[in-house]
Design a protein around this motif. Structure first.
Motif, PDB file in Angstrom:
ATOM      1  N   ARG A 216       8.083   1.598   3.519  1.00  0.00           N
ATOM      2  CA  ARG A 216       8.022   0.583   2.465  1.00  0.00           C
ATOM      3  C   ARG A 216       6.581   0.209   2.139  1.00  0.00           C
ATOM      4  N   TYR A 217       5.644   0.694   2.928  1.00  0.00           N
ATOM      5  CA  TYR A 217       4.209   0.522   2.637  1.00  0.00           C
ATOM      6  C   TYR A 217       3.875   1.431   1.454  1.00  0.00           C
ATOM      7  N   GLU A 291       1.756  -6.810   6.946  1.00  0.00           N
ATOM      8  CA  GLU A 291       2.489  -8.021   7.300  1.00  0.00           C
ATOM      9  C   GLU A 291       3.532  -8.348   6.241  1.00  0.00           C
ATOM     10  N   THR A 292       3.206  -8.118   4.980  1.00  0.00           N
ATOM     11  CA  THR A 292       4.176  -8.332   3.903  1.00  0.00           C
ATOM     12  C   THR A 292       5.384  -7.431   4.086  1.00  0.00           C
ATOM     13  N   VAL A 293       5.120  -6.161   4.389  1.00  0.00           N
ATOM     14  CA  VAL A 293       6.198  -5.189   4.574  1.00  0.00           C
ATOM     15  C   VAL A 293       7.046  -5.542   5.793  1.00  0.00           C
ATOM     16  N   ASP A 301       2.156  -5.615  -6.947  1.00  0.00           N
ATOM     17  CA  ASP A 301       1.246  -4.764  -7.710  1.00  0.00           C
ATOM     18  C   ASP A 301      -0.208  -5.117  -7.395  1.00  0.00           C
ATOM     19  N   GLU A 302      -0.487  -6.395  -7.241  1.00  0.00           N
ATOM     20  CA  GLU A 302      -1.855  -6.810  -6.917  1.00  0.00           C
ATOM     21  C   GLU A 302      -2.264  -6.303  -5.533  1.00  0.00           C
ATOM     22  N   GLN A 303      -1.363  -6.377  -4.576  1.00  0.00           N
ATOM     23  CA  GLN A 303      -1.688  -5.854  -3.247  1.00  0.00           C
ATOM     24  C   GLN A 303      -1.948  -4.349  -3.302  1.00  0.00           C
ATOM     25  N   ASN A 304      -1.135  -3.638  -4.051  1.00  0.00           N
ATOM     26  CA  ASN A 304      -1.361  -2.197  -4.205  1.00  0.00           C
ATOM     27  C   ASN A 304      -2.728  -1.941  -4.828  1.00  0.00           C
TER      28      ASN A 304
END
Length: 379
Positions: A216-217, A291-293, A301-304
């Protein structure tokens, strides 16, 4: 659950010491041989992205990245090849039955691919007739399975497929004459009329059939990270060299040794600060997304975009660090065998990769301002 890499009777330091002795051999023959891939398998590098259900020991991305960085500080080419231990996340998009066959003999599987240029593949009743030639199949000489790029269709939203083959179905053409990462064995793959079942094809970054945190990462972002961190390892080696020789090297003209020159001390300190800063951001973002995953949420989208941007920035900073050290090191680095000259070539390669080039800044900037990415395959 996050696992640590385990190896019976083999330490990371043992393998790094062997690598230090053999890196010239790998550079001269232009690939990392299968016997050393086996050593990396002993360390768990090639099970670090294998699903737990198939006996893998999936690592948190940052943990895997640190191991690749350490290998790359000894030899960038081997770090580059080892980085594709992460590429098994792609295979998680295959049907579970296909994955079970791939991991039938154990979780330590080396996957290499020559995905471009995408070559036409005629559909058959059960799959695709694959025929063509592909570039840049890094690590193919030690691979257990190989992938090649074929067109997508209406079921893939236009994204290309990757067809998975066994080594005996593929001819390797050893064309690889480059200034950096000479030992990666990034040779051409040739396939002539091989019929590949549909269930042995996947979309790179496609929806995984395995429900475990690592899958999921963000897949494409992870693929960029593992290459960027190779550059960081190379830059670390350059800084270690510059700091070690600075105290002892004096030019043939009788000028002061390097460490006695203010511009040299300033350049080394600036390079140290730049590399450590870029690394800190790179690992900070990776840990945040992980940690989100783990919390069961999807990366935003911002994290990506932050993952992609911090990777491109690390690759560029690493290359700039090596180039800057070479510039202030006098006439010695003009010799073709000088360590900084070799490291300069290696550091150039990650920065030039399509995943890490200047367009990533534009695409990330667009996403951070609420716009669609400007580069295909950004996520």
């Amino acid at each position: 659950m996050v696992h640590t890499l385990q190896a019976d009777g083999v330490t990371f330091e043992d393998v790094l010491a062997e690598l230090a002795e053999r890196r010239v051999e790998f550079r001269e023959q232009r690939y990392v041989p299968k016997d050393f891939i086996a050593r990396l398998k002993e360390l768990g590098i090639y099970r670090a992205a294998t699903p737990t259900r198939f006996g893998g020991q999936p690592l948190a991305p940052a943990d895997f990245l640190r191991r690749i960085e350490r290998i790359s500080a000894v030899d960038g080419s081997t770090g580059w090849v080892a980085s594709f231990g992460s590429a098994l996340v792609y295979l998680a998009a295959l049907p579970l039955e296909t994955q079970a066959e791939i991991y039938r003999d154990g979780p330590d599987v080396a996957f290499a691919g020559g995905l471009f240029p995408v070559q036409p593949a005629e559909p058959t009743e059960t799959g695709f007739l694959v025929d063509g030639r592909w570039k840049f199949a890094s690590g193919c000489m030690g691979a257990d399975v190989l992938g090649v790029g074929i067109p997508g269709d209406e079921t893939t939203a236009g994204k290309p497929r990757t067809a998975v083959l066994r080594p005996e179905q593929v001819e390797i053409v050893q064309e690889w004459d480059v200034v950096g990462m000479r030992g990666t064995g990034s040779f051409d793959l040739v396939v002539r009329g091989a019929e590949v079942p549909r269930e042995w094809t996947f979309i790179r970054g496609g929806t995984p059939t395995v429900d475990e945190p690592l899958y999921r990462y963000p897949t494409i972002a992870y693929a960029a990270q593992v290459l960027a961190v190779v550059g960081a390892g190379v830059a670390r080696a350059a800084l270690d060299h510059a700091e070690e020789v600075g105290a002892g090297y004096a030019g043939v003209t009788g000028a002061p040794k390097l460490a006695d020159r203010p511009y040299y001390r300033t350049a080394v300190a600036g390079a140290e600060a730049a590399l450590r800063s870029a690394r800190a951001w790179f690992y900070e973002v990776s840990n945040e997304v992980w940690e989100t995953v783990l919390a069961g949420d999807e990366a935003t989208d911002e994290q990506n975009a932050q993952l992609r941007l911090s990777s491109a920035h690390l690759a560029k900073t690493s290359s700039d660090v090596v180039a800057g050290l070479l510039e202030v090191s006098g006439t010695a680095p003009i010799n073709t065998g000088h360590p900084l000259q070799l490291l300069h070539g290696d550091a150039l390669v990650p920065k030039q990769h399509a995943f890490l080039g200047p367009s990533m800044y534009d695409a990330a900037g667009a996403v951070l301002m609420g716009m669609p990415p400007t580069t295909p395959g950004f996520r």
